[in-house]
Design a protein around this motif. Structure first.
Motif, PDB file in Angstrom:
ATOM      1  N   GLY A 153     -14.486 -17.094  19.399  1.00 58.90           N
ATOM      2  CA  GLY A 153     -14.708 -17.939  18.128  1.00 58.90           C
ATOM      3  C   GLY A 153     -15.949 -18.178  17.724  1.00 58.90           C
ATOM      4  N   SER A 154     -16.944 -18.717  18.841  1.00 53.49           N
ATOM      5  CA  SER A 154     -18.379 -18.974  18.487  1.00 53.49           C
ATOM      6  C   SER A 154     -19.017 -17.572  17.952  1.00 53.49           C
ATOM      7  CB  SER A 154     -19.214 -19.548  19.359  1.00 53.49           C
ATOM      8  OG  SER A 154     -18.952 -18.521  20.794  1.00 53.49           O
ATOM      9  N   ILE A 155     -18.759 -16.471  18.609  1.00 52.06           N
ATOM     10  CA  ILE A 155     -19.320 -15.210  18.152  1.00 52.06           C
ATOM     11  C   ILE A 155     -18.904 -14.631  16.490  1.00 52.06           C
ATOM     12  CG2 ILE A 155     -19.275 -12.611  18.434  1.00 52.06           C
ATOM     13  CD1 ILE A 155     -19.069 -13.222  21.396  1.00 52.06           C
ATOM     14  N   ILE A 156     -17.762 -15.065  16.341  1.00 52.19           N
ATOM     15  CA  ILE A 156     -17.149 -14.797  14.956  1.00 52.19           C
ATOM     16  C   ILE A 156     -17.738 -15.706  13.846  1.00 52.19           C
ATOM     17  CG2 ILE A 156     -15.193 -14.934  13.391  1.00 52.19           C
ATOM     18  CD1 ILE A 156     -13.423 -13.899  15.645  1.00 52.19           C
ATOM     19  N   ALA A 157     -18.003 -16.970  14.422  1.00 54.37           N
ATOM     20  CA  ALA A 157     -18.698 -17.983  13.380  1.00 54.37           C
ATOM     21  C   ALA A 157     -20.202 -17.661  13.293  1.00 54.37           C
ATOM     22  CB  ALA A 157     -18.445 -19.377  14.124  1.00 54.37           C
ATOM     23  N   LEU A 158     -20.754 -17.268  14.229  1.00 57.01           N
ATOM     24  CA  LEU A 158     -22.180 -16.677  14.147  1.00 57.01           C
ATOM     25  C   LEU A 158     -22.502 -15.883  13.374  1.00 57.01           C
ATOM     26  CD1 LEU A 158     -23.490 -17.683  17.908  1.00 57.01           C
ATOM     27  CD2 LEU A 158     -24.094 -18.847  16.045  1.00 57.01           C
ATOM     28  N   LEU A 159     -21.749 -14.773  13.404  1.00 60.08           N
ATOM     29  CA  LEU A 159     -21.722 -13.535  12.646  1.00 60.08           C
ATOM     30  C   LEU A 159     -21.263 -13.756  11.263  1.00 60.08           C
ATOM     31  CD1 LEU A 159     -20.445 -10.848  15.368  1.00 60.08           C
ATOM     32  CD2 LEU A 159     -22.764 -11.323  14.484  1.00 60.08           C
ATOM     33  N   GLY A 160     -20.768 -14.949  10.895  1.00 60.61           N
ATOM     34  CA  GLY A 160     -20.139 -15.323   9.390  1.00 60.61           C
ATOM     35  C   GLY A 160     -19.064 -14.443   8.956  1.00 60.61           C
TER      36      GLY A 160
END
Length: 321
Positions: A89-96
């Motif tokens: 979830g954090s990876i997807i959020a950081l990549l926008g």
């Protein structure tokens, strides 16, 4: 084995010294294995959502690619399911990215029937090195052992792997209960190998007629390099129609076991032991899943991750005089 043949004077045998010829490239590859650089290709973004099903039942939200991606991160970083959900979830959020995050319950449920695609390792005949090792089952038993000091034997499973000699990558893998004989998994391992097999090398536990038969049935031209037991005797047809095992027994009786190992390249079997050590150091020596099918998925995901790491770079050694 060399150490068995020289047991009385083993402490006098000097250890071989090797030097890496690609130290800089291998050092960069090791650093790259720990890199947190993550990106999603356009194809992966499109394939993240599952295709609509045409049969009866609920519609899946996540494709096999999404589940496999999350489980790969779980294996590499040794995370629990909830921590895996947080990481992806954090990876997807950081990549926008506007992608749904699979929850831990979905990851556990989908791992039960996930079809893990193993990339083709290469082309041409493969020289296989086969061995097995034990993986303990992680769970409440670990806490009981530490808390109460129980003497109950720990539950574990047996991992069987076949390694490609040329690349060092794991070409096939199966997981069984601890009471399963190693030789019984030869057919299952060979069935996972695409293409032809040039040789099959294993230790003395595979010195069985069934092993020779399984290899010959699938790859008639493949050579079987398995050391006969110390009490091995030639077959009844050794004089008229000697088998592969008969030739091994003859060479050992005439030239000795050490000469047989050098003649047939049995020393290459050390590479499969190195892969087992790498598996336990990188992935770990335990299985976190609770069902057999999920454990099989866990092993398949781990094998793919290790093979990808080896693609980044391997050491090349030369023997020092």
């Amino acid at each position: 084995m060399p150490f068995k043949a020289n047991a009385e004077r083993r402490h006098h045998i000097p250890k071989q010294q090797h030097r890496a010829t690609n130290s800089a490239a291998y050092d960069a590859a090791l650093r790259q294995r720990g890199s947190l650089t993550v990106w999603f290709t356009d194809a992966a973004i499109v394939m993240w959502k599952a295709e609509p099903r045409t049969t009866r039942g609920g519609q899946p939200r996540y494709s096999d690619l999404a589940i496999a991606t999350a489980l790969t991160l779980k294996a590499v970083f040794r995370l629990a399911l909830r921590q895996t959900e947080g990481l992806i979830g954090s990876i997807i959020a950081l990549l926008g990215l506007d992608l749904a995050v699979p929850d831990h319950t979905t990851l556990s449920r989908r791992a039960e029937a996930l079809d893990v695609v193993r990339p083709r390792l290469g082309y041409g005949p493969v020289h296989l090195l086969v061995d097995s090792t034990g993986l303990k089952l992680c769970g409440s038993g670990e806490w009981l052992l530490e808390k109460h000091g129980t003497k109950t034997r720990r539950s574990w499973r047996k991992l069987h792997i076949a390694v490609d000699t040329d690349t060092g990558q794991i070409a096939a893998a199966t997981i069984t209960t601890s009471d399963i004989d190693d030789a019984s998994q030869v057919g299952a391992l060979l069935d996972q190998v695409e293409g032809s097999v040039a040789s099959f090398t294993a230790d003395g536990a595979y010195d069985q007629d069934g092993v020779y038969g399984q290899v010959a049935a699938r790859h008639p031209e493949a050579s079987v390099i398995v050391p006969p037991r110390s009490s091995a005797v030639p077959s009844d047809t050794a004089q008229t129609a000697p088998t592969v095992r008969d030739r091994h027994v003859q060479v050992i009786s005439e030239r000795g076991r050490m000469a047989w190992q050098k003649a047939y390249g049995y020393h290459w079997r050390a590479l499969v032991e190195a892969d087992i050590s790498r598996f336990k150091r990188v992935i770990g020596g335990g299985l976190r899943s609770r069902t057999n099918r999920r454990r099989a998925t866990e092993v398949a995901i781990a094998v793919n991750a290790l093979n990808r790491m080896l693609e980044l770079g391997r050491p090349e050694f030369v023997l020092l005089p």
